[in-house]
Design a protein around this motif. Structure first.
Motif, mmCIF file in Angstrom:
data_model
loop_
_atom_site.group_PDB
_atom_site.id
_atom_site.type_symbol
_atom_site.label_atom_id
_atom_site.label_comp_id
_atom_site.label_asym_id
_atom_site.label_seq_id
_atom_site.Cartn_x
_atom_site.Cartn_y
_atom_site.Cartn_z
ATOM 1 N N ARG A 100 -11.820 8.253 9.889
ATOM 2 C CA ARG A 100 -10.728 7.711 9.059
ATOM 3 C C ARG A 100 -10.133 8.758 8.113
ATOM 4 O O ARG A 100 -10.651 9.862 8.025
ATOM 5 C CB ARG A 100 -11.176 6.460 8.286
ATOM 6 C CG ARG A 100 -11.734 5.359 9.182
ATOM 7 C CD ARG A 100 -12.262 4.183 8.389
ATOM 8 N NE ARG A 100 -13.008 3.269 9.249
ATOM 9 C CZ ARG A 100 -12.517 2.140 9.764
ATOM 10 N NH1 ARG A 100 -11.280 1.775 9.494
ATOM 11 N NH2 ARG A 100 -13.262 1.380 10.543
ATOM 12 N N ASN A 101 -9.057 8.385 7.463
ATOM 13 C CA ASN A 101 -8.338 9.283 6.539
ATOM 14 C C ASN A 101 -8.027 10.609 7.238
ATOM 15 O O ASN A 101 -8.246 11.685 6.685
ATOM 16 C CB ASN A 101 -9.151 9.526 5.270
ATOM 17 C CG ASN A 101 -8.345 10.262 4.205
ATOM 18 O OD1 ASN A 101 -7.112 10.189 4.180
ATOM 19 N ND2 ASN A 101 -9.035 10.971 3.321
ATOM 20 N N ASP A 143 -11.259 -8.530 0.074
ATOM 21 C CA ASP A 143 -12.502 -9.245 -0.247
ATOM 22 C C ASP A 143 -12.999 -8.914 -1.652
ATOM 23 O O ASP A 143 -13.474 -9.797 -2.381
ATOM 24 C CB ASP A 143 -13.590 -8.889 0.777
ATOM 25 C CG ASP A 143 -13.303 -9.473 2.161
ATOM 26 O OD1 ASP A 143 -12.441 -10.373 2.256
ATOM 27 O OD2 ASP A 143 -13.932 -9.021 3.134
ATOM 28 N N GLU A 181 -2.219 -4.643 7.646
ATOM 29 C CA GLU A 181 -2.250 -3.308 7.043
ATOM 30 C C GLU A 181 -1.731 -2.233 7.973
ATOM 31 O O GLU A 181 -1.972 -1.041 7.758
ATOM 32 C CB GLU A 181 -3.676 -2.964 6.596
ATOM 33 C CG GLU A 181 -4.674 -2.748 7.718
ATOM 34 C CD GLU A 181 -5.340 -4.011 8.229
ATOM 35 O OE1 GLU A 181 -6.474 -3.910 8.723
ATOM 36 O OE2 GLU A 181 -4.733 -5.112 8.133
ATOM 37 N N LYS A 222 -9.612 6.457 13.449
ATOM 38 C CA LYS A 222 -10.575 5.587 12.766
ATOM 39 C C LYS A 222 -11.990 5.841 13.280
ATOM 40 O O LYS A 222 -12.955 5.871 12.507
ATOM 41 C CB LYS A 222 -10.163 4.122 12.959
ATOM 42 C CG LYS A 222 -8.817 3.793 12.298
ATOM 43 C CD LYS A 222 -8.378 2.374 12.554
ATOM 44 C CE LYS A 222 -8.949 1.431 11.535
ATOM 45 N NZ LYS A 222 -8.419 1.644 10.178
ATOM 46 N N SER A 251 -5.445 5.971 8.169
ATOM 47 C CA SER A 251 -5.610 6.737 9.401
ATOM 48 C C SER A 251 -4.292 6.743 10.160
ATOM 49 O O SER A 251 -3.540 5.764 10.131
ATOM 50 C CB SER A 251 -6.708 6.111 10.260
ATOM 51 O OG SER A 251 -7.947 6.134 9.573
ATOM 52 N N ASP A 310 -2.697 2.946 9.745
ATOM 53 C CA ASP A 310 -3.586 1.811 9.489
ATOM 54 C C ASP A 310 -4.363 2.102 8.204
ATOM 55 O O ASP A 310 -5.079 3.098 8.122
ATOM 56 C CB ASP A 310 -4.542 1.631 10.671
ATOM 57 C CG ASP A 310 -5.231 0.281 10.665
ATOM 58 O OD1 ASP A 310 -5.675 -0.146 9.582
ATOM 59 O OD2 ASP A 310 -5.341 -0.349 11.732
ATOM 60 N N ASP A 314 -7.225 2.145 5.752
ATOM 61 C CA ASP A 314 -8.660 2.090 6.010
ATOM 62 C C ASP A 314 -9.346 0.996 5.183
ATOM 63 O O ASP A 314 -9.076 0.856 3.980
ATOM 64 C CB ASP A 314 -9.302 3.450 5.680
ATOM 65 C CG ASP A 314 -8.784 4.571 6.572
ATOM 66 O OD1 ASP A 314 -8.472 4.296 7.748
ATOM 67 O OD2 ASP A 314 -8.681 5.715 6.084
ATOM 68 N N PHE A 315 -10.216 0.236 5.856
ATOM 69 C CA PHE A 315 -11.066 -0.761 5.186
ATOM 70 C C PHE A 315 -10.255 -1.733 4.330
ATOM 71 O O PHE A 315 -10.689 -2.121 3.230
ATOM 72 C CB PHE A 315 -12.136 -0.067 4.318
ATOM 73 C CG PHE A 315 -13.013 0.881 5.086
ATOM 74 C CD1 PHE A 315 -13.890 0.420 6.064
ATOM 75 C CD2 PHE A 315 -12.954 2.247 4.837
ATOM 76 C CE1 PHE A 315 -14.704 1.305 6.771
ATOM 77 C CE2 PHE A 315 -13.760 3.135 5.537
ATOM 78 C CZ PHE A 315 -14.634 2.654 6.511
ATOM 79 N N PHE A 316 -9.094 -2.137 4.826
ATOM 80 C CA PHE A 316 -8.236 -2.987 3.993
ATOM 81 C C PHE A 316 -8.837 -4.368 3.778
ATOM 82 O O PHE A 316 -8.640 -4.984 2.723
ATOM 83 C CB PHE A 316 -6.838 -3.109 4.606
ATOM 84 C CG PHE A 316 -5.870 -3.861 3.743
ATOM 85 C CD1 PHE A 316 -5.413 -3.320 2.558
ATOM 86 C CD2 PHE A 316 -5.454 -5.136 4.096
ATOM 87 C CE1 PHE A 316 -4.538 -4.027 1.734
ATOM 88 C CE2 PHE A 316 -4.577 -5.845 3.283
ATOM 89 C CZ PHE A 316 -4.117 -5.288 2.098
ATOM 90 N N LYS A 317 -9.580 -4.867 4.755
ATOM 91 C CA LYS A 317 -10.230 -6.173 4.575
ATOM 92 C C LYS A 317 -11.158 -6.151 3.362
ATOM 93 O O LYS A 317 -11.240 -7.134 2.602
ATOM 94 C CB LYS A 317 -11.013 -6.553 5.832
ATOM 95 C CG LYS A 317 -11.657 -7.942 5.773
ATOM 96 C CD LYS A 317 -12.366 -8.277 7.063
ATOM 97 C CE LYS A 317 -12.925 -9.702 7.016
ATOM 98 N NZ LYS A 317 -13.877 -9.915 5.906
ATOM 99 N N SER A 318 -11.825 -5.019 3.170
ATOM 100 C CA SER A 318 -12.718 -4.892 2.006
ATOM 101 C C SER A 318 -11.933 -4.924 0.700
ATOM 102 O O SER A 318 -12.424 -5.446 -0.312
ATOM 103 C CB SER A 318 -13.520 -3.588 2.092
ATOM 104 O OG SER A 318 -14.349 -3.592 3.230
#
Length: 295
Positions: free
Chosen positions: A289-290, A185, A219, A285, A257, A176, A178-182
């Motif tokens: 994460r990572n 955006d 993602e 996560k 992650s 997954d 990480d923070f892909f929505k960001s």
């Protein structure tokens, strides 16, 4: 790359070595040839790399005749789609009807004529390649060129069944970003797509031919690592984790992650296997994460 490795593969099955040599001489300029002189061996070769694109199968063989071989191949999901051409000295409508009813695509009678053998084999290889290409288009994610969820759902149960039957290790990895929505955006969906493609490229570059790398959607990605124990899986995934962290596609810092699990004795379907990998990636996560977590 050796150009011979791009040739389609034909499996010749006949208990008479001279017959095999004769047919091989007709075909070996266009195809890679695999050979079996009895039925049981042909079933093993049908699921051994390189997987045959077509099987030329003699009917009259001792112990296990061609009809029995054909039945076994068509009953096994791994080999059911391989086209079979029967080769026989029997020139009888009832025999031909039986062969076609069992699932053969064609029937060639002896004495063999080179032009006829080549023409029939060429025709059915072409049909198979066209069918495979259409299927591939339907089962490939168009953005990342990894397999899609449909392919995974169709193929994973076969991988699991094969691993159980052969008592070979199989690992699943959920990935997954990480923070892909960001990312979407802040940078827009076009750059978000570039990030997905870059991550998919790393995943694809680090999977083997027998593995499955699929995009589940958004993602999320999933790997099925064939003949791979948990230690080897973790080593491979740590390499992928580092490679993604170093990517910086479009100048964007990206991490992912990972949740890793192995096939257990009590796993008789995809769901229980998948749920453990899904649980592990959520743990990764939650834990910062990572990173890689095991379930």
């Amino acid at each position: 790359m050796n150009p011979t490795n791009d040739k389609p593969v034909v499996l010749l099955v006949d208990d008479v070595a001279a017959n095999i040599q004769l047919v091989a001489n007709f075909l070996n300029d266009q195809y890679r040839i695999k050979v079996a002189t009895e039925g049981k061996k042909s079933l093993q070769l049908a699921v051994t790399e390189p997987i045959p694109d077509l099987i030329l199968l003699d009917i009259e063989m001792p112990v296990m005749d061609g009809y029995e071989v054909c039945r076994a191949l068509k009953q096994d999901a791994e080999t059911a789609d391989i086209p079979i051409i029967f080769v026989t000295a029997k020139d009888d409508d009832a025999e031909e009807e039986l062969g076609l009813e069992l699932g053969a695509v064609d029937y060639i009678t002896k004495p063999l004529r080179p032009a006829i053998v080549r023409a029939r084999v060429n025709a059915h290889i072409t049909l198979k390649q066209q069918r495979d290409q259409l299927q591939k288009m339907a089962l490939i994610d168009q953005l990342t060129h990894l397999y899609n969820r449909h392919y995974l759902i169709e193929t994973a149960p076969l991988k699991i069944a094969n691993a159980i039957r052969h008592e070979s290790p199989l690992c699943m990895v959920m990935i997954d970003i990480d923070f892909f929505k960001s990312v979407n955006d802040l940078y827009g969906h076009d750059k978000g797509d570039k990030v997905l493609q870059a991550v998919a490229g790393v995943i694809k570059a680090n999977t083997r031919q027998g593995d499955i790398a699929a995009r589940l959607g958004g993602e999320e990605f999933l790997l099925l690592l064939d003949h791979c124990d948990i230690e080897a899986a973790i080593s491979k995934i740590e390499f992928i984790r580092n490679a993604i962290e170093e990517l910086k596609p479009e100048g964007i810092n990206v991490t992912a992650s990972f949740g890793v699990t192995k096939l257990m004795d009590h796993d008789d379907d995809f769901d229980s296997f998948y749920k453990r990998a899904d649980k592990a990636v959520y743990l990764a996560k939650d834990n910062g994460r990572n990173r890689i977590e095991i379930s």
